[in-house]
Design a protein around this motif. Structure first.
Motif, PDB file in Angstrom:
ATOM      1  N   GLU A  87      -3.175  13.684   5.971  1.00  0.00           N
ATOM      2  CA  GLU A  87      -1.873  14.100   5.473  1.00  0.00           C
ATOM      3  C   GLU A  87      -1.130  12.909   4.903  1.00  0.00           C
ATOM      4  OE1 GLU A  87       0.411  13.808   9.783  1.00  0.00           O
ATOM      5  OE2 GLU A  87      -0.275  15.761   9.051  1.00  0.00           O
ATOM      6  N   SER A  88      -0.060  13.213   4.175  1.00  0.00           N
ATOM      7  CA  SER A  88       0.711  12.156   3.523  1.00  0.00           C
ATOM      8  C   SER A  88       1.446  11.304   4.552  1.00  0.00           C
ATOM      9  CB  SER A  88       1.734  12.771   2.562  1.00  0.00           C
ATOM     10  OG  SER A  88       1.092  13.559   1.579  1.00  0.00           O
ATOM     11  N   ARG A  89       1.578  10.012   4.218  1.00  0.00           N
ATOM     12  CA  ARG A  89       2.400   9.141   5.047  1.00  0.00           C
ATOM     13  C   ARG A  89       3.873   9.439   4.788  1.00  0.00           C
ATOM     14  NH1 ARG A  89      -0.556   4.745   7.005  1.00  0.00           N
ATOM     15  NH2 ARG A  89      -2.535   4.363   5.964  1.00  0.00           N
ATOM     16  N   ALA A  90       4.701   9.210   5.796  1.00  0.00           N
ATOM     17  CA  ALA A  90       6.140   9.303   5.587  1.00  0.00           C
ATOM     18  C   ALA A  90       6.581   8.180   4.646  1.00  0.00           C
ATOM     19  CB  ALA A  90       6.871   9.195   6.924  1.00  0.00           C
ATOM     20  N   LEU A  91       7.386   8.531   3.657  1.00  0.00           N
ATOM     21  CA  LEU A  91       7.836   7.533   2.691  1.00  0.00           C
ATOM     22  C   LEU A  91       8.972   6.712   3.292  1.00  0.00           C
ATOM     23  CD1 LEU A  91       7.760   9.583  -0.637  1.00  0.00           C
ATOM     24  CD2 LEU A  91       6.040   8.020   0.286  1.00  0.00           C
ATOM     25  N   LEU A  92       8.897   5.406   3.136  1.00  0.00           N
ATOM     26  CA  LEU A  92       9.881   4.494   3.712  1.00  0.00           C
ATOM     27  C   LEU A  92      10.866   4.024   2.653  1.00  0.00           C
ATOM     28  CD1 LEU A  92       7.510   2.237   5.877  1.00  0.00           C
ATOM     29  CD2 LEU A  92       8.801   4.251   6.610  1.00  0.00           C
ATOM     30  N   GLY A  93      12.080   3.727   3.090  1.00  0.00           N
ATOM     31  CA  GLY A  93      13.090   3.190   2.199  1.00  0.00           C
ATOM     32  C   GLY A  93      12.944   1.689   2.036  1.00  0.00           C
ATOM     33  N   ASP A  94      13.730   1.116   1.126  1.00  0.00           N
ATOM     34  CA  ASP A  94      13.624  -0.313   0.820  1.00  0.00           C
ATOM     35  C   ASP A  94      13.926  -1.182   2.033  1.00  0.00           C
ATOM     36  OD1 ASP A  94      12.928   0.286  -1.768  1.00  0.00           O
ATOM     37  OD2 ASP A  94      14.930  -0.056  -2.603  1.00  0.00           O
ATOM     38  N   ASP A  95      14.936  -0.809   2.830  1.00  0.00           N
ATOM     39  CA  ASP A  95      15.302  -1.626   3.992  1.00  0.00           C
ATOM     40  C   ASP A  95      14.175  -1.652   5.025  1.00  0.00           C
ATOM     41  OD1 ASP A  95      17.727  -2.153   2.823  1.00  0.00           O
ATOM     42  OD2 ASP A  95      18.860  -0.711   4.026  1.00  0.00           O
ATOM     43  N   ALA A  96      13.565  -0.495   5.280  1.00  0.00           N
ATOM     44  CA  ALA A  96      12.465  -0.430   6.249  1.00  0.00           C
ATOM     45  C   ALA A  96      11.268  -1.231   5.749  1.00  0.00           C
ATOM     46  CB  ALA A  96      12.068   1.024   6.500  1.00  0.00           C
ATOM     47  N   ILE A  97      10.973  -1.142   4.456  1.00  0.00           N
ATOM     48  CA  ILE A  97       9.854  -1.897   3.893  1.00  0.00           C
ATOM     49  C   ILE A  97      10.118  -3.394   4.009  1.00  0.00           C
ATOM     50  CG2 ILE A  97       8.644  -2.455   1.751  1.00  0.00           C
ATOM     51  CD1 ILE A  97       8.919   0.498   0.959  1.00  0.00           C
ATOM     52  N   ALA A  98      11.345  -3.830   3.746  1.00  0.00           N
ATOM     53  CA  ALA A  98      11.688  -5.256   3.842  1.00  0.00           C
ATOM     54  C   ALA A  98      11.530  -5.752   5.277  1.00  0.00           C
ATOM     55  CB  ALA A  98      13.112  -5.489   3.346  1.00  0.00           C
ATOM     56  N   ALA A  99      11.975  -4.953   6.249  1.00  0.00           N
ATOM     57  CA  ALA A  99      11.837  -5.350   7.656  1.00  0.00           C
ATOM     58  C   ALA A  99      10.368  -5.424   8.057  1.00  0.00           C
ATOM     59  CB  ALA A  99      12.589  -4.360   8.549  1.00  0.00           C
ATOM     60  N   ASN A 100       9.576  -4.470   7.579  1.00  0.00           N
ATOM     61  CA  ASN A 100       8.149  -4.471   7.903  1.00  0.00           C
ATOM     62  C   ASN A 100       7.437  -5.652   7.260  1.00  0.00           C
ATOM     63  OD1 ASN A 100       8.509  -2.158   9.390  1.00  0.00           O
ATOM     64  ND2 ASN A 100       7.679  -0.779   7.838  1.00  0.00           N
ATOM     65  N   LYS A 101       7.835  -6.016   6.049  1.00  0.00           N
ATOM     66  CA  LYS A 101       7.242  -7.187   5.388  1.00  0.00           C
ATOM     67  C   LYS A 101       7.457  -8.448   6.223  1.00  0.00           C
ATOM     68  CE  LYS A 101       8.330  -8.051   1.183  1.00  0.00           C
ATOM     69  NZ  LYS A 101       9.142  -8.147  -0.052  1.00  0.00           N
ATOM     70  N   ALA A 102       8.654  -8.609   6.746  1.00  0.00           N
ATOM     71  CA  ALA A 102       8.949  -9.798   7.548  1.00  0.00           C
ATOM     72  C   ALA A 102       8.104  -9.818   8.819  1.00  0.00           C
ATOM     73  CB  ALA A 102      10.437  -9.823   7.897  1.00  0.00           C
ATOM     74  N   GLY A 103       7.931  -8.656   9.441  1.00  0.00           N
ATOM     75  CA  GLY A 103       7.119  -8.585  10.649  1.00  0.00           C
ATOM     76  C   GLY A 103       5.656  -8.865  10.386  1.00  0.00           C
ATOM     77  N   ILE A 104       5.131  -8.315   9.294  1.00  0.00           N
ATOM     78  CA  ILE A 104       3.725  -8.539   8.954  1.00  0.00           C
ATOM     79  C   ILE A 104       3.479 -10.007   8.610  1.00  0.00           C
ATOM     80  CG2 ILE A 104       1.945  -8.005   7.233  1.00  0.00           C
ATOM     81  CD1 ILE A 104       3.052  -5.151   7.176  1.00  0.00           C
ATOM     82  N   ARG A 105       4.446 -10.636   7.966  1.00  0.00           N
ATOM     83  CA  ARG A 105       4.309 -12.075   7.678  1.00  0.00           C
ATOM     84  C   ARG A 105       4.101 -12.857   8.976  1.00  0.00           C
ATOM     85  NH1 ARG A 105       3.749 -16.604   7.790  1.00  0.00           N
ATOM     86  NH2 ARG A 105       4.433 -18.261   6.400  1.00  0.00           N
ATOM     87  N   ARG A 106       4.801 -12.453  10.042  1.00  0.00           N
ATOM     88  CA  ARG A 106       4.644 -13.148  11.327  1.00  0.00           C
ATOM     89  C   ARG A 106       3.261 -12.911  11.928  1.00  0.00           C
ATOM     90  NH1 ARG A 106       9.871 -11.153  11.904  1.00  0.00           N
ATOM     91  NH2 ARG A 106       9.221  -9.524  13.366  1.00  0.00           N
ATOM     92  N   SER A 107       2.632 -11.779  11.597  1.00  0.00           N
ATOM     93  CA  SER A 107       1.289 -11.497  12.117  1.00  0.00           C
ATOM     94  C   SER A 107       0.278 -12.542  11.660  1.00  0.00           C
ATOM     95  CB  SER A 107       0.819 -10.109  11.665  1.00  0.00           C
ATOM     96  OG  SER A 107       1.595  -9.067  12.229  1.00  0.00           O
ATOM     97  N   PHE A 108       0.558 -13.193  10.525  1.00  0.00           N
ATOM     98  CA  PHE A 108      -0.379 -14.170   9.953  1.00  0.00           C
ATOM     99  C   PHE A 108      -0.096 -15.605  10.376  1.00  0.00           C
ATOM    100  CE2 PHE A 108      -0.950 -10.645   6.999  1.00  0.00           C
ATOM    101  CZ  PHE A 108      -2.321 -10.662   6.815  1.00  0.00           C
ATOM    102  N   ASP A 109       1.010 -15.825  11.071  1.00  0.00           N
ATOM    103  CA  ASP A 109       1.472 -17.192  11.298  1.00  0.00           C
ATOM    104  C   ASP A 109       0.421 -18.096  11.925  1.00  0.00           C
ATOM    105  OD1 ASP A 109       3.903 -16.971  10.121  1.00  0.00           O
ATOM    106  OD2 ASP A 109       5.029 -16.575  11.963  1.00  0.00           O
ATOM    107  N   ARG A 110      -0.325 -17.606  12.907  1.00  0.00           N
ATOM    108  CA  ARG A 110      -1.292 -18.459  13.594  1.00  0.00           C
ATOM    109  C   ARG A 110      -2.693 -18.396  12.982  1.00  0.00           C
ATOM    110  NH1 ARG A 110       0.769 -20.780  18.042  1.00  0.00           N
ATOM    111  NH2 ARG A 110       2.619 -19.858  18.989  1.00  0.00           N
ATOM    112  N   PHE A 111      -2.932 -17.436  12.118  1.00  0.00           N
ATOM    113  CA  PHE A 111      -4.272 -17.279  11.561  1.00  0.00           C
ATOM    114  C   PHE A 111      -4.489 -18.084  10.282  1.00  0.00           C
ATOM    115  CE2 PHE A 111      -3.855 -13.433  14.147  1.00  0.00           C
ATOM    116  CZ  PHE A 111      -5.078 -13.400  14.794  1.00  0.00           C
ATOM    117  N   LEU A 112      -3.427 -18.268   9.481  1.00  0.00           N
ATOM    118  CA  LEU A 112      -3.565 -18.930   8.185  1.00  0.00           C
ATOM    119  C   LEU A 112      -2.536 -20.041   8.046  1.00  0.00           C
ATOM    120  CD1 LEU A 112      -3.942 -15.801   5.844  1.00  0.00           C
ATOM    121  CD2 LEU A 112      -5.778 -17.232   6.774  1.00  0.00           C
ATOM    122  N   ALA A 113      -2.888 -21.034   7.245  1.00  0.00           N
ATOM    123  CA  ALA A 113      -1.957 -22.118   6.922  1.00  0.00           C
ATOM    124  C   ALA A 113      -1.382 -21.859   5.540  1.00  0.00           C
ATOM    125  CB  ALA A 113      -2.686 -23.460   6.954  1.00  0.00           C
TER     126      ALA A 113
END
Length: 415
Positions: A87-113
């Motif tokens: 089924e389709s994913r729920a569509l997210l607004g710009d604010d939610a996408i921006a917050a998720n981008k910041a969180g995902i960036r932190r997921s990479f902090d220890r794996f990549l330089a």
């Protein structure tokens, strides 16, 4: 078989499922620095273990002297990838996408330089070019290279059609935009390789072909096998939900415990995929069994946790587990939930506490745990489903220890 360190490592450790041209890609990686990317849509504020194979590939890419590109789907998240979904994913607004981008960036902090030096990882957002696209020019310049007949054969489309589930026109465009991402990164960053899970093969090949048709560029695609547990279950899913990479979502201790609970048959494979242990050392662990294999699981847990949360957090998680299971102590790193003292004085149902602590996914699961004799408060088995937890259960350390079986624990802190 391979001359480049990058392709040799991926092959030896079991990352390669499909590749558009292994030998040509190997020659390219052996001839100089290669830029490669993997895309991650911003559907949550953390990545989880289901993305860890792809993250580890980017890490090995950098370790072997090449440049990883992390593409965040600030643009494509507005559409939603239909791959592998009913089924389709729920569509997210710009604010939610921006917050998720910041969180995902932190997921990479220890794996990549990340940085500005040659070989440092690069973080980009496809909204930078997708948001600026004109609809008519996109249809004319890009859409002309896609055949509806072929698009209907892709798994992401066929799955929905076979199950008679709706596939929106919006989602149908996702594969075109992902192909365009590859073309755009090739133009902007000389990116020659896109990697991803096996469900992305069709989308990746689309990008390879689009770049060849429009720019005459030779690009490459590589996918990983579907990673499942020895039981056949999907990787990274538990009764308590996804195994998140960010500490705000899942503690380092719980992350350590996830790997400690690996099935015997998965230990060697997971060491190759999710740690940087040498292959000869992994082979020695694969030859073990019984109590010795349990030590291998602890090593797997500590190495995987070190990569994700750091050396200190991994050591603390291992020590907490040792004290909890070997000495019966309530380690400081155990998950903690607060309970109002007034509620405790009135009596909180044990079922509700086990669910709130994340030890059970639902009240029904908590009741089943109690009926099966697997639920304990301060080490004592709960006999009745109606058992209430009160001030008399507070231990000398000022907390209440909940246990689900022998390996999963949490603390309740009166507040």
């Amino acid at each position: 078989m391979f001359s480049s360190d990058f392709m040799r490592v991926l092959s030896e450790r079991g990352y390669i499922h499909q590749c558009t041209d292994e030998m040509a890609l190997d020659a390219l990686a052996a001839s100089g620095r290669l830029s490669a990317y993997i895309g991650f849509d911003c559907t949550a504020d953390s990545l989880h273990v289901g993305s860890l194979v792809q993250i580890m590939m980017l890490r090995w890419l950098q370790t072997t002297g090449h440049r990883p590109i992390v593409l965040l789907g600030g643009g494509t998240t507005k559409i939603g990838d239909p791959s592998g979904r009913d089924e389709s994913r729920a569509l997210l607004g710009d604010d939610a996408i921006a917050a998720n981008k910041a969180g995902i960036r932190r997921s990479f902090d220890r794996f990549l330089a990340f940085g500005d030096r040659a070989g440092d990882a690069l973080l980009v957002d496809n909204a930078d070019w997708l948001d600026a696209l004109g609809y008519i020019p996109l249809l004319r310049d890009v859409g002309a290279h896609f055949s509806i007949n072929r698009m209907l054969t892709f798994d992401s489309v066929r799955l929905r059609l076979d199950r008679e589930q709706p596939l929106t026109f919006l989602e149908f465009n996702y594969m075109i935009l992902q192909a365009y991402d590859f073309l755009e990164l090739a133009r902007r960053e000389d990116c020659r390789l896109q990697m991803g899970g096996s469900d992305q093969w069709g989308n990746i090949v689309n990008g390879v072909e689009l770049a060849r048709r429009i720019d005459g560029r030779a690009l490459f695609g590589l996918t990983t096998p579907l990673i499942t547990l020895a039981s056949g279950a999907k990787m990274g899913k538990t009764a308590q939900g996804a195994v998140w990479l960010n500490a705000e979502r899942l503690s380092a201790y719980d992350y350590w415990q996830y790997w400690r609970n690996t099935a015997d048959a998965d230990v060697g494979r997971f060491m190759r995929l999710f740690t940087e242990l040498p292959l000869d050392e992994i082979a020695r662990h694969e030859a073990l069994d019984g109590a010795e294999l349990n030590e291998s699981k602890k090593l797997l847990a500590s190495e995987a946790t070190r990569l994700c949360h750091g050396e200190e957090a991994a050591a603390a998680a291992a020590e907490t587990a040792r004290r909890t299971f070997e000495e019966g102590a309530a380690g400081a790193a155990l998950p903690v939930i607060d309970a109002a003292l007034s509620d405790l004085e009135a009596g909180i149902p044990a079922v509700a506490l086990f669910q709130a602590a994340g030890l059970c996914a639902s009240g029904g699961a908590a009741r089943r745990l109690i009926r099966g004799g697997g639920a304990r408060i301060n080490g004592e088995v709960i006999e009745e489903e109606t058992r209430a937890v009160g001030p008399g259960d507070i231990g000398d350390d000022g907390r209440i220890k909940l246990s689900a079986g022998k390996k999963r624990h949490a603390l309740v802190r009166p507040a």
